[in-house]
Design a protein around this motif. Structure first.
Motif, PDB file in Angstrom:
ATOM      1  N   SER A  66      20.417  33.593  44.620  1.00 40.08           N
ATOM      2  CA  SER A  66      20.189  32.750  43.637  1.00 40.08           C
ATOM      3  C   SER A  66      20.717  33.002  42.256  1.00 40.08           C
ATOM      4  O   SER A  66      20.993  32.075  41.437  1.00 40.08           O
ATOM      5  CB  SER A  66      18.570  32.395  43.505  1.00 40.08           C
ATOM      6  N   GLY A  67      21.215  34.549  42.008  1.00 41.59           N
ATOM      7  CA  GLY A  67      21.395  34.718  40.234  1.00 41.59           C
ATOM      8  C   GLY A  67      20.240  35.258  39.839  1.00 41.59           C
ATOM      9  O   GLY A  67      19.012  34.747  40.206  1.00 41.59           O
ATOM     10  N   VAL A  68      20.413  35.983  38.939  1.00 43.70           N
ATOM     11  CA  VAL A  68      19.464  36.562  37.938  1.00 43.70           C
ATOM     12  C   VAL A  68      18.579  35.704  37.154  1.00 43.70           C
ATOM     13  O   VAL A  68      17.373  35.427  37.159  1.00 43.70           O
ATOM     14  CB  VAL A  68      19.575  37.835  37.377  1.00 43.70           C
ATOM     15  N   VAL A  69      19.403  34.728  36.686  1.00 38.55           N
ATOM     16  CA  VAL A  69      18.654  33.830  35.576  1.00 38.55           C
ATOM     17  C   VAL A  69      17.860  32.823  36.339  1.00 38.55           C
ATOM     18  O   VAL A  69      16.832  32.584  36.216  1.00 38.55           O
ATOM     19  CB  VAL A  69      19.643  33.326  34.648  1.00 38.55           C
ATOM     20  N   LEU A  70      18.730  32.104  37.442  1.00 37.30           N
ATOM     21  CA  LEU A  70      18.001  31.266  38.113  1.00 37.30           C
ATOM     22  C   LEU A  70      16.793  31.706  38.922  1.00 37.30           C
ATOM     23  O   LEU A  70      15.663  31.343  38.840  1.00 37.30           O
ATOM     24  CB  LEU A  70      18.855  30.621  39.187  1.00 37.30           C
ATOM     25  N   GLY A  71      16.787  33.134  39.611  1.00 40.61           N
ATOM     26  CA  GLY A  71      15.853  33.700  40.326  1.00 40.61           C
ATOM     27  C   GLY A  71      14.592  33.941  39.499  1.00 40.61           C
ATOM     28  O   GLY A  71      13.488  33.590  39.722  1.00 40.61           O
ATOM     29  N   GLY A  72      14.920  34.357  38.269  1.00 36.55           N
ATOM     30  CA  GLY A  72      13.862  34.719  37.113  1.00 36.55           C
ATOM     31  C   GLY A  72      12.971  33.394  36.810  1.00 36.55           C
ATOM     32  O   GLY A  72      11.851  33.442  36.814  1.00 36.55           O
ATOM     33  N   LEU A  73      13.788  32.445  36.618  1.00 35.03           N
ATOM     34  CA  LEU A  73      13.105  31.134  36.171  1.00 35.03           C
ATOM     35  C   LEU A  73      12.198  30.510  37.489  1.00 35.03           C
ATOM     36  O   LEU A  73      11.144  30.024  37.221  1.00 35.03           O
ATOM     37  CB  LEU A  73      14.163  30.145  35.727  1.00 35.03           C
ATOM     38  N   ILE A  74      12.697  30.676  38.722  1.00 35.75           N
ATOM     39  CA  ILE A  74      11.782  30.319  39.732  1.00 35.75           C
ATOM     40  C   ILE A  74      10.510  31.007  39.913  1.00 35.75           C
ATOM     41  O   ILE A  74       9.658  30.435  40.028  1.00 35.75           O
ATOM     42  CB  ILE A  74      12.773  30.379  41.035  1.00 35.75           C
ATOM     43  N   VAL A  75      10.816  32.313  39.808  1.00 33.51           N
ATOM     44  CA  VAL A  75       9.478  33.178  39.752  1.00 33.51           C
ATOM     45  C   VAL A  75       8.430  33.030  38.876  1.00 33.51           C
ATOM     46  O   VAL A  75       7.354  32.620  39.098  1.00 33.51           O
ATOM     47  CB  VAL A  75      10.044  34.724  39.935  1.00 33.51           C
ATOM     48  N   ILE A  76       9.133  32.606  37.593  1.00 32.69           N
ATOM     49  CA  ILE A  76       8.048  32.628  36.434  1.00 32.69           C
ATOM     50  C   ILE A  76       7.415  31.174  36.589  1.00 32.69           C
ATOM     51  O   ILE A  76       6.305  30.676  36.264  1.00 32.69           O
ATOM     52  CB  ILE A  76       8.799  32.728  34.932  1.00 32.69           C
TER      53      ILE A  76
END
Length: 544
Positions: A66-76
């Motif tokens: 997913s990529g770091v930025v998108l992954g971080g947004l999905i998790v949060i």
């Protein structure tokens, strides 16, 4: 204490003696006792232990998709909605306890005798205009209802105190027992919970046996021998694990707290070692290749990989069916939302650190699979992140073996998960649990096999833990985490008429701040959006 502006009719609702006696009577009727209490700090540690289990090993692979930025947004985003619904779950748990409280309250009032009930009735008549000359019964239904409603407001902290662990399925039974639609909804809640627990158990079995088989192969190669076929080793590990797990499903696992603490310590140690090694490798790569070259291999935004992270995020945050066990022992109970916030915050920081360092340390590797022997070749990020550390040569290979083997310690969690699922299924099917001293009954054996065999069958069919997580997380996990708490809270509030204006200001410390129309809309939009995107990505998007 009464809500502001709320008139008080009954003297007993303000009597400390009555409140203490009533509380003692309720405590005496508790079936699923909480046991020893836990401080907020201890609760955070135990919740972190749950949060840093499987998902911490599977999430780095998800971030590569997913990529770091998108992954971080999905998790949060998943954490934010999960926190909202977790507070709903906690409030529903407190209302379930209030329903049990009021069942005892009826019996307690009857036990006080005719004089007590006559006194209540006279107080109620004095405060309520009635037609003169009308002969009334000793205790009218509306007198008792008025007394219980006032007690609900004046002594809300006592009535809504969590005294008993009431699981999600049992909560559904308490408030969804009348009417065909309600019973169907209760059944669907049980099905969603069981589907999620089955999926969790399957992912756990795959993880344990993958780690175990790689550990066995590494030990054999470390000793200088040629390793056997990897697939065969894995299959043998699954069979052996099944033979260990099945008898333990009939054992009394109540006294395993010390063993659980040992596993938790090893897990936190392993996570720290994983992070230190990944940071060291990242620093070395930056020193040799330069920061620009390293960061060029770190994907930032890949929408096609949504499900890879979202399924893992649901597994990470989907602790709602564990909340009754996790938070019931908490003292003071009103700290429960704060415990969840602190645990989620620590977990998010740790998760982002692990995923970011994993990307910088391993994402530029060219090998698809790592070597099993220490000092061998590293590889791209694996579906189980600990497998990336098999080639670590520190300590003559001991560090690599420790990191490979530590998830296999979760074999102790498989019978616990199986017992929980079996008990949930038994309650749903109204099958009486056996005597703990004589567990080998026909029904208990049958239920145990129904629970255990499918998870191990999945493990024999596939080693793709990511596929299990994505499909189970996108549907059963999503429904248990987002939808079930909302339904249960609405029905729990209806059961005690808590939306009535006179009860809205009752002093209920565990009342969810998101239990309102705005909160419900946000959760439902998130649920429908996640369900739609997941379905599109899993079934209607071309395979990459």
């Amino acid at each position: 204490m009464a809500a502001p502006g709320q008139p008080q009719v009954f003297r007993e609702t303000r009597s400390n003696e009555f409140v203490r006696a009533m509380s003692k009577a309720v405590d005496g009727n508790v079936k699923n006792k909480i046991g020893s209490k836990m401080s907020p700090g201890t609760s955070v540690v135990f919740m972190l232990n749950s949060l840093t289990g499987l998902s911490l090993l599977t999430m780095p692979y998800g971030f590569t998709q997913s990529g770091v930025v998108l992954g971080g947004l999905i998790v949060i985003g998943c954490m934010a909605i999960s926190f909202m619904t977790a507070t709903m779950t906690i409030e529903a748990l407190s209302i379930s306890n209030a329903l049990i409280y009021e069942e005892t309250e009826d019996d307690f009032i009857k036990s006080k005798g005719d004089d007590f009930r006559e006194g209540l009735h006279q107080e109620f008549k004095a405060a309520t205009p009635t037609n003169k000359g009308t002969k009334e019964p000793l205790l009218r239904g509306d007198t008792l209802s008025a007394f219980k409603e006032e007690n609900r407001i004046v002594n809300a902290r006592s009535e809504f105190k969590i005294r008993e662990r009431v699981e999600l399925g049992a909560t559904g039974e308490l408030v969804l027992h009348s009417g065909s639609r309600a019973k169907v909804t209760a059944t669907l809640i049980y099905i969603m919970i069981l589907s999620f627990t089955y999926g969790t158990a399957s992912a756990l079995v795959v993880t344990v046996n993958q780690s175990l088989s790689h550990t066995v192969l590494s030990v054999i190669e470390l000793l200088g021998y040629d390793g056997p076929d990897a697939q065969l080793t894995y299959m043998v590990c699954v069979v052996i694990t099944f033979c260990i797990t099945l008898p333990l499903c009939f054992a009394n696992l109540q006294n395993t707290k010390k063993f659980t603490m040992v596993i938790m310590c090893f897990r936190f140690l392993a996570i720290a070692v994983l992070l230190v090694i990944a940071i060291w490798r990242s620093i070395e790569r930056v020193r040799i290749e330069g920061s620009s070259a390293v960061l060029a291999n770190v994907p930032l935004w890949k929408p096609e990989g949504f499900c890879a992270v979202f399924g893992n995020a649901v597994f990470l945050c989907g602790i709602h069916h564990y909340l009754p066990s996790m938070l019931s022992p908490l003292e003071p109970q009103e700290k429960a939302p704060g415990v969840i916030i602190v645990a989620f915050s620590f977990c998010y920081i740790l998760l982002m650190a692990i995923c970011a360092t994993a990307m910088t340390a391993f994402n530029a590797e060219t090998h698809a699979v790592c070597s099993n022997e220490p000092g061998g070749s590293f590889c791209k990020i694996q579906p189980l992140y600990n497998l990336n550390f098999a080639p670590v040569s520190a300590g003559g290979g001991a560090v690599a073996l420790f990191l490979l083997a530590y998830p296999a310690m979760a074999i102790a969690s498989i019978p616990v998960a199986a017992i929980t699922t079996r008990n949930t299924m038994g309650k749903w099917l109204n099958i009486k649990p056996p005597d703990p001293e004589a567990p080998y009954t026909a029904s208990n054996i049958a239920l145990t096999l129904v629970v255990v065999v499918p998870s191990f069958t999945v493990a024999l069919i596939t080693q793709n833990v990511q596929a299990v997580i994505q499909y189970v997380g996108a549907y059963a996990g999503l429904s248990v985490s987002f939808l079930c708490p909302l339904i249960l809270l609405i029905r729990c509030r209806q059961a005690l008429n808590l939306e009535d204006p006179s009860l809205k200001n009752a002093d209920r410390p565990l009342k969810s701040p998101f239990g309102n129309i705005c909160g419900y809309i946000v959760v439902m939009i998130a649920y429908i959006a996640a369900l739609t995107i997941s379905t599109k990505k899993l079934f209607f998007s071309p395979a990459s």
